[in-house]
Design an enzyme around this catalytic site. Sequence first.
Site, PDB file in Angstrom:
ATOM      1  N   ARG A 148       0.856  -1.185   0.000  1.00  0.00           N
ATOM      2  CA  ARG A 148       0.000   0.000   0.000  1.00  0.00           C
ATOM      3  C   ARG A 148       0.896   1.239   0.000  1.00  0.00           C
ATOM      4  O   ARG A 148       1.505   1.571   1.010  1.00  0.00           O
ATOM      5  CB  ARG A 148      -0.926  -0.010   1.215  1.00  0.00           C
ATOM      6  N   ALA A 175     -11.056  -7.247  -0.660  1.00  0.00           N
ATOM      7  CA  ALA A 175     -11.877  -6.034  -0.649  1.00  0.00           C
ATOM      8  C   ALA A 175     -11.777  -5.344  -1.997  1.00  0.00           C
ATOM      9  O   ALA A 175     -10.843  -5.594  -2.769  1.00  0.00           O
ATOM     10  CB  ALA A 175     -11.425  -5.090   0.472  1.00  0.00           C
ATOM     11  N   PRO A 232     -14.838   9.113   8.713  1.00  0.00           N
ATOM     12  CA  PRO A 232     -15.938  10.052   8.497  1.00  0.00           C
ATOM     13  C   PRO A 232     -15.568  11.520   8.690  1.00  0.00           C
ATOM     14  O   PRO A 232     -16.321  12.397   8.268  1.00  0.00           O
ATOM     15  CB  PRO A 232     -16.996   9.605   9.513  1.00  0.00           C
ATOM     16  N   GLU A 250     -16.426   7.696   2.393  1.00  0.00           N
ATOM     17  CA  GLU A 250     -16.371   6.268   2.057  1.00  0.00           C
ATOM     18  C   GLU A 250     -17.168   5.437   3.064  1.00  0.00           C
ATOM     19  O   GLU A 250     -16.965   5.531   4.274  1.00  0.00           O
ATOM     20  CB  GLU A 250     -14.942   5.756   2.041  1.00  0.00           C
ATOM     21  N   GLU A 270      -1.679  -5.969  -7.164  1.00  0.00           N
ATOM     22  CA  GLU A 270      -2.393  -7.230  -6.956  1.00  0.00           C
ATOM     23  C   GLU A 270      -1.631  -8.425  -7.516  1.00  0.00           C
ATOM     24  O   GLU A 270      -1.874  -9.557  -7.105  1.00  0.00           O
ATOM     25  CB  GLU A 270      -3.788  -7.140  -7.563  1.00  0.00           C
TER      26      GLU A 270
END
Length: 211
Positions: free
Chosen positions: A71, A83, A122, A127, A151
């Site tokens: 990431r 996900a 939030p 999202e 990936e």
Amino acid sequence: MHEPVVHDTPEEWPVSATETPFTGRVTGVRSDLVTMPDGSTARRDYQTHPGSVAVVALDEDGRVLVLRQYRHPVRQRLWEVPAGLLDVPGEHPLHAAQRELYEEAHVKAADWRVLVDIYSTPGGSDEAIRIFLARELTDAEGERFAASAEEAEFEHARVPLDELVRGVLAGELHNSCLAVGVLALRAVLNGDGPQALRPADAPWPARPFEQ
């Protein structure tokens, strides 16, 4: 003193001006001038996001299917659950979750339930994420999905649930969907069990979908 009713409720404060200084391929940035209850105004900048789904896939031996992925924003290779984005307008979140489980792990599941719904951040993003519990796992038929970019470097594993819970609480595992998902699943298994969870097609006001 009355006990508060502890559940989230819809509310929207007036917006006197809005602009979108950035729009990317999937997400963007919005800047709203929000009127506070006292009549003052404040600017709120946040990421706009189509929403996501995640899957806690539990096998018959009490292990959770996880994968390791680089990431770039946090400069780490994180262990995560399958996900993906809700990037098809109006797509049923269950169908998106089934697709992600197939594409990222080449696995299908016969039993699906809603585990938990969350907002990822939030204070800075809209999202919404629906995390599913998937059980009765089997290998998917046909060829594996052709992965690319990060990936293509996936590392897969099946890890006992309690080991993942320990890793989250020890500060060794940091992915939000994994952390929320495995802690919720442990609570479910210590409580009324998966049969008490919401069905896989339960309404999701944060991201309405076609029934």
